[in-house]
Write a protein that holds these residues in place. Structure first.
Motif, PDB file in Angstrom:
ATOM      1  N   ASN A 106      48.965  48.028  42.127  1.00 13.97           N
ATOM      2  CA  ASN A 106      48.785  46.594  41.873  1.00 13.97           C
ATOM      3  C   ASN A 106      47.574  46.319  40.977  1.00 13.97           C
ATOM      4  O   ASN A 106      47.016  45.228  40.997  1.00 13.97           O
ATOM      5  CB  ASN A 106      48.644  45.820  43.194  1.00 13.97           C
ATOM      6  N   ASP A 107      47.179  47.306  40.210  1.00 14.58           N
ATOM      7  CA  ASP A 107      46.042  47.095  39.302  1.00 14.58           C
ATOM      8  C   ASP A 107      46.405  46.083  38.220  1.00 14.58           C
ATOM      9  O   ASP A 107      47.514  46.080  37.703  1.00 14.58           O
ATOM     10  CB  ASP A 107      45.649  48.420  38.621  1.00 14.58           C
ATOM     11  N   ASP A 132      39.879  46.174  38.976  1.00 17.09           N
ATOM     12  CA  ASP A 132      40.819  47.036  39.686  1.00 17.09           C
ATOM     13  C   ASP A 132      42.118  46.273  39.978  1.00 17.09           C
ATOM     14  O   ASP A 132      42.967  46.162  39.098  1.00 17.09           O
ATOM     15  CB  ASP A 132      40.120  47.551  40.956  1.00 17.09           C
ATOM     16  N   ASN A 133      42.212  45.699  41.137  1.00 14.08           N
ATOM     17  CA  ASN A 133      43.500  45.123  41.551  1.00 14.08           C
ATOM     18  C   ASN A 133      43.702  43.685  41.069  1.00 14.08           C
ATOM     19  O   ASN A 133      42.739  42.959  40.829  1.00 14.08           O
ATOM     20  CB  ASN A 133      43.598  45.162  43.073  1.00 14.08           C
ATOM     21  N   ARG A 149      38.603  54.215  40.939  1.00 15.54           N
ATOM     22  CA  ARG A 149      37.633  54.366  39.838  1.00 15.54           C
ATOM     23  C   ARG A 149      36.218  54.708  40.285  1.00 15.54           C
ATOM     24  O   ARG A 149      35.433  55.235  39.504  1.00 15.54           O
ATOM     25  CB  ARG A 149      37.617  53.079  38.998  1.00 15.54           C
TER      26      ARG A 149
HETATM   27 MN   LIG Z   1      43.760  49.516  42.407  1.00 21.53          MN
END
Ligand SMILES: [Mn+2]
Ligand SMILES: CC(C)(COP(=O)(O)O)[C@@H](O)C(=O)NCCC(=O)O
Length: 932
Positions: A797-798, A762-763, A886
């Motif tokens: 900010n992924d 993710d981030n 997600r």
């Molecule tokens: Mn994210």
């Protein structure tokens, strides 16, 4: 649908739901008392932020210059819509000419395949643009492909390319504007390279464009003269049918019903699509019985159509355009003009034959009265009366033809409809009335482009006929990136093809669909008007949209039930839910604009674009608040994607670029200590700590205000540790023991490591570096192949797939396991890094790989993933999904064929407490879920 925020008692697979626990409330309470301001200036974050602290502590005060790893500044790609490359832009011809054509020689979008439908009132254009394939010479990518068994060497490198179908319309009376448009976009030139997508050229080298409609004959010479192109004429009926079949097969939520103001999308089963009646309402009306691809018969028609409405309307009112007439009807009362049953029956219903008093007995019948001067009939009423008369008539004739041939479905298309709610309601009413509720009218979102699309489909070489369902991804925007201030001198440097056509604004304006009362769907796309008008007929307002064509996207093969799969957890049909998200997104907007502008160096141009982005996005939100289904069925994933698409529309490639860079640097600096700490634990404690660590690290989320507030509390590692320490089992859904047993064995049960794990990261920063990489390392240690799955394009900010290899390379400097696996997975090209222990041993064959997911959004729709991911997923037996986007907003309820670990926190948002919802940060874990 139940709101997650209101109803936290949602479980997966019947697993008992345990109590939630809070982690950050004390922190936030403290912050409320004493909160330093976080502001941005350029790309530097001021204030005592966690990032500053960590950079100071962890990197010995290194300056910004030396920061590692680099982010994707080198991505030369436009995101999911056309970007203009203005370099070497040149004005063709005379500079003093009022609207000179501008050539953009370096425009990377590869434009091809233009098709036209030149009707009596409108010219409809469909054209395709795609990004050029870039050579797949990245060794790293090649190794990953080999590993994943991707045989197709021609598949492109990431990010996803694909292309776009553009839909544009012009008034036929302004055909010269249309030709200018084609010329400046060079749409007619096609190309001569090997791409199969390019326009045809005739034997003498002239471009040949597919065209349909009467104007293909009427204006053939003009096109030849102005553009030097020949028209390859396609039969209008063939095109209408091909266009309709294509849309019904390929576009999810293309067809919908519209009754009493309610729009409902209809999922058409490809295998049960035929026969149907296609009613195309242009200037006149054609009724076509469609039995299959290319199999049809024009069974009827009527000369009372869109031309009749517009023509009679012009005669009877002073309206200057079709849309003006339509808008007028919205304020009309046809009861002053139409003779109603009640007028004849003294206000009574005629019950015996089922006619209510308000039923129209005779359209315009009241105008026979001599008591009223003709000039006293209001144009509004005339327009409505006319609209009802024509719509009912078409609805009735259509139904009778459907009845005649025993057809179950009637689809209405053509630009008469224009997404106008009242028109659709009137047609639906007529069909419903005459069929006694047996038949239903259906409408098409691309109603006006059936013919042009069909002409487009008739190019033999492009292979669109092979398209599988849902490979076309709709864009919510679909218009043109930026409309700039028209200043004669500066313009020469910055001019784009768009400026040539849109010269009215005095500042950058965003073409967005306006919420014009009574108008819905694509037909309602308008440019915000300073005149305050909602329905306009100028050429710029007629440009309507883009469909994204992504032929390489595939259904994720590990979905347990792809047919029933619904990515969105919340579909926002509940208006209070929509209102809530509207507020969240609106509140976040100023900060996002600051970051976007800073990411582009804070230049005047970026400020203007930032401003335009804010206005465009706000306008989209306002439009959706008014009509949630305006762009198709709306889920939260769509709304969050819209924001990212909108940023790209205004050429903000990566708003969080420098923030991501700083957080990566800061996290990499503390990674070695974390790894030492983890290695000092017993296997069992380490496994639990790692799982908890994934969630703890996911707290660094710039999309959530509560999370961002938390950043002031300490350094990254402090916050991470604090979060991790607060984790207490049992989690809300807690199968950790089963997971542990599989990983470590128990009693006489041997460990049974997974073969391949897909880790959907993710981030950037702590999330991926302190959360996911240590988990990946542990899985590798157990002999599990690890595929890190990351976004193809930036979103908040992924971390992106482009950025990950460098991050892994940096992390691998501190860890042998990661280094060997990364080398085996081809992530470390030429073994270019030095490990802390100096070893170059490449004995491990368990690879660590990076694969792009095919999207550029915080959420993921698993019906549309990259071919690389689909290939990697085939052999996977563990899926780790983390993050709100997600694993909560999407895929919360998704069941997989293999084991899945879903990790996400949940912000509990207490609504209806004043304008701005009070946010509390609560941490929930949705951990191991065994579906098999
Ligand atoms: Mn994210
Ligand atoms: C945009 C996000 C889905 C990103 O979360 P992530 O997937 O990175 O965990 C999330 O930050 C979010 O839902 N934000 C809006 C609501 C809020 O302020 O919490």
């Amino acid at each position: 649908m139940a709101s997650l925020k209101e109803d936290p008692i949602l479980g997966i697979d019947g697993i008992t739901i345990k109590e939630e626990f809070e982690i950050a409330k004390p922190v936030i309470d403290k912050l409320r008392e004493d909160r330093p301001a976080l502001e941005t200036e350029g790309t530097v974050i001021k204030g005592e932020s966690v990032i500053d602290k960590v950079i100071e502590e962890g990197s010995g005060g290194q300056g910004e210059r030396d920061m590692v790893p680099p982010t994707c500044t080198s991505i030369h790609r436009s995101g999911s819509r056309p970007q203009l490359d203005l370099s070497k832009a040149a004005i063709e011809g005379n500079f003093e000419e009022r609207d000179p054509t501008i050539l953009l020689p370096n425009q990377s979008d590869d434009i091809s395949h233009l098709a036209l439908d030149i009707g009596g009132s409108l010219i409809k254009l469909v054209y395709f643009s795609r990004h050029q394939d870039r050579p797949t010479n990245d060794k790293r990518k090649k190794t990953v492909k080999e590993r994943l068994g991707l045989s197709n060497g021609n598949r492109r490198s990431y990010p996803i390319l694909g292309g776009r179908l553009h839909f544009v319309k012009f008034e036929t009376s302004k055909i010269n504007e249309c030709l200018d448009f084609i010329s400046s976009k060079q749409l007619h030139c096609g190309g001569v390279d090997s791409h199969s997508w390019h326009s045809d050229t005739s034997s003498n080298g002239n471009a040949v464009i597919k065209a349909t409609g009467g104007g293909a004959y009427k204006y053939a010479d003009l096109l030849k003269e102005r553009l030097g192109v020949s028209l390859d004429k396609e039969d209008e009926m063939d095109c209408l049918v091909a266009g309709a079949n294509f849309l019904l097969k390929a576009i999810r939520h293309e067809a919908f019903t519209h009754m009493e103001g309610q729009k409902e999308f209809v999922q058409i089963d490809q295998n049960d699509m035929f026969p149907y009646l296609l009613v195309n309402i242009g200037s006149g009306v054609s009724m076509i019985k469609v039995d299959g691809d290319g199999k049809f018969e024009r069974v009827s028609g009527t000369n009372v159509g869109g031309g009749t409405y517009w023509g009679l309307g012009r005669l009877l009112t002073k309206c200057k355009s079709f849309d003006e007439l339509l808008e007028l009807s919205q304020r009309g009362d046809n009861g002053t003009i139409d003779m109603l049953v009640g007028d004849i029956y003294g206000g009574m219903d005629y019950n015996k034959i089922g006619l209510s008093a308000s039923t129209i007995a005779s359209s315009f019948g009241k105008a026979i009265s001599e008591k009223k001067e003709l000039t006293n009939y209001r144009p509004e009423d005339i327009s409505l009366s006319l609209l009802r008369m024509i719509s009912y008539n078409i609805g009735q004739i259509s139904y009778l033809n459907a009845l005649r041939f025993g057809l179950k479905r009637i689809f209405f298309g053509g630009f008469f409809i224009r997404g106008h709610a009242y028109t659709m309601d009137a047609i639906s009413f007529a069909v419903h009335f005459w069929s006694k509720g047996e038949a239903q009218a259906m409408f098409l979102r691309h109603e006006g482009f059936l013919g042009a699309l069909g002409a487009f489909m008739s190019y033999e070489k492009h292979g669109l006929d092979d398209l599988m369902v849902h490979q076309l991804v709709e864009s919510y925007l679909g218009l043109h990136p930026v409309k700039r201030k028209r200043k004669r001198k500066r313009k020469r440097k910055r001019i784009s093809w768009m400026e040539k056509f849109v010269q009215k604004g005095t500042e950058i304006t965003a073409p967005v669909p306006m919420a014009s009362s009574g108008t819905t769907g694509l037909g309602g796309f308008e440019v915000p008007s300073s005149k305050g008008g909602t329905l306009r007929s100028d050429a710029s307002a007629l440009n309507v949209g883009v469909l994204h064509l992504v032929p390489t996207l595939e259904v994720f093969p590990q979905l347990a039930d792809p047919k029933m799969y619904e990515p969105n957890t919340i579909d926002l049909a509940d208006h209070s839910e929509l209102e809530y998200w509207f507020t969240v997104l609106s509140d976040h907007l100023p900060d996002l604009v600051d970051k976007a502008v800073a990411s582009e160096g804070g230049t005047d141009d970026s400020k203007r674009r930032g401003d335009a982005f804010a206005r465009a996005f706000s306008a989209h939100l306002a439009r959706l608040m008014e009509e949630p289904a305006a762009y198709g069925k709306l889920g939260l994933a769509n709304l969050l994607e819209l924001r990212e698409e909108c940023l790209r529309e205004f050429q903000f490639v990566d708003a969080y670029r420098s923030i991501k860079q700083r957080e990566n640097e800061a996290s990499l600096a503390v990674l070695p200590d974390l790894l030492v700490e983890l290695d000092s634990m017993t296997e069992e404690t380490r496994l639990l700590t790692l799982i908890e660590g994934v969630l703890a690290a996911n707290i660094f989320d710039w999309g959530s205000r509560a999370c961002v507030e938390l950043y002031h509390k300490g350094t990254i590692i402090e916050i991470y540790r604090m979060s991790r320490n607060k984790m207490q089992r049992p989690w809300r859904v807690d199968d950790f023991d089963a997971f542990k047993e599989r990983m470590l064995g128990s009693g006489d049960k041997k460990p049974c490591p997974h073969k391949r794990a897909l880790l959907f990261v993710d981030n950037s920063g702590a999330d991926v570096i302190l959360g996911m990489l240590p988990l990946a390392r542990e899985l590798l240690r157990h002999g599990t192949e690890v595929v890190l799955v990351a976004n193809s394009l930036p979103a908040l900010n992924d971390v992106t797939a482009m950025e990950l290899p460098d991050i892994v390379a940096e992390a691998a400097k501190h860890c042998d396991i990661l280094r060997r696996a990364a080398e085996a997975g081809g992530l470390l090209v030429d073994a270019m890094i030095n490990t802390s222990d100096g070893s170059k041993d490449n004995s491990s064959s368990v690879p660590l790989m990076v694969v792009e997911n095919g999207c550029g959004s915080p959420c993921i729709d698993l019906r549309q993933v990259s071919s690389e991911l689909a290939a990697a997923a085939k052999d996977a037996d563990l899926i780790v999904l983390e993050g709100m986007g997600r694993a909560l907003h999407t895929n919360f309820n998704t069941r997989f064929k293999c084991e899945a670990l879903k990790r996400c926190r949940r912000n509990s948002n207490l609504r209806n407490e004043g304008h701005i919802p009070r946010l509390e940060l609560k941490i929930y874990s949705l951990p191991v879920v065994y579906n098999s």
